[in-house]
Design a protein around this motif. Structure first.
Motif, PDB file in Angstrom:
ATOM      1  N   SER A   1      20.505  47.322 -41.745  1.00  0.00           N
ATOM      2  CA  SER A   1      20.165  47.217 -40.334  1.00  0.00           C
ATOM      3  C   SER A   1      21.261  47.849 -39.501  1.00  0.00           C
ATOM      4  O   SER A   1      22.340  48.162 -40.009  1.00  0.00           O
ATOM      5  CB  SER A   1      19.960  45.753 -39.940  1.00  0.00           C
TER       6      SER A   1
ATOM      7  N   THR B   1      17.578  52.087 -42.856  1.00  0.00           N
ATOM      8  CA  THR B   1      17.621  51.997 -41.401  1.00  0.00           C
ATOM      9  C   THR B   1      17.879  53.402 -40.861  1.00  0.00           C
ATOM     10  O   THR B   1      18.719  54.132 -41.381  1.00  0.00           O
ATOM     11  CB  THR B   1      18.694  50.997 -40.934  1.00  0.00           C
TER      12      THR B   1
ATOM     13  N   GLN C   1      18.950  44.442 -47.416  1.00  0.00           N
ATOM     14  CA  GLN C   1      18.317  44.930 -46.185  1.00  0.00           C
ATOM     15  C   GLN C   1      19.380  45.575 -45.314  1.00  0.00           C
ATOM     16  O   GLN C   1      20.360  44.932 -44.952  1.00  0.00           O
ATOM     17  CB  GLN C   1      17.664  43.778 -45.422  1.00  0.00           C
TER      18      GLN C   1
ATOM     19  N   LEU D   1      26.504  49.895 -39.304  1.00  0.00           N
ATOM     20  CA  LEU D   1      25.393  49.450 -40.123  1.00  0.00           C
ATOM     21  C   LEU D   1      25.802  48.214 -40.913  1.00  0.00           C
ATOM     22  O   LEU D   1      26.957  48.072 -41.302  1.00  0.00           O
ATOM     23  CB  LEU D   1      24.953  50.543 -41.086  1.00  0.00           C
TER      24      LEU D   1
END
Length: 125
Positions: free
Chosen positions: A6, A119, A4, A19
């Motif tokens: 972000s 993202t 994931q 990030l």
């Protein structure tokens, strides 16, 4: 491995963002992790990668000197520090992981086995 990304957001040109890529399900130790980006209407392109063995890094010419990829194996996380951002950096950024990726394939999306949700990074002029 579930990944994931972000940390995206809106930033003015010249600004910075960091990030993060969080992994779950398996340790990233030993995996090569790459950051790719995809701008609207364009193909996904390589930004940076860090190898699992030895930590060798590789950057696209377009981000070299401005972006820094790093990893924290204890936290099972990969980071992309982005400095001196320009509007052309606007894209959805994805992290990806793979094993046994040879040096010449670090920039090849199909060489990576696992991909996370992206993202969005928007750089305003």
């Amino acid at each position: 491995v579930q990944l994931q990304a972000s940390g995206g957001g809106l930033v003015q040109a010249g600004g910075s963002l960091r990030l993060s890529c969080t992994a779950s399900g398996r340790t990233l130790r030993g995996y090569t992790v790459g950051w790719f980006r995809q701008a609207p209407g364009q193909e996904r392109e390589f930004a940076a990668a860090i190898r699992g063995s030895g930590g060798t890094t590789s950057y696209a010419d377009s981000v070299k000197g401005r972006f820094i990829i790093s990893r924290d194996n204890a936290k099972n996380m990969i980071y992309l520090q982005m400095n001196s951002l320009i509007p052309d950096d606007t894209a959805v950024y994805y992290c990806a992981a793979g094993s046994r990726i040879i040096l010449s394939s670090l920039g090849t999306p199909s060489a990576y086995d696992y991909w996370g949700e992206g993202t969005l990074v928007t750089v305003s002029s």
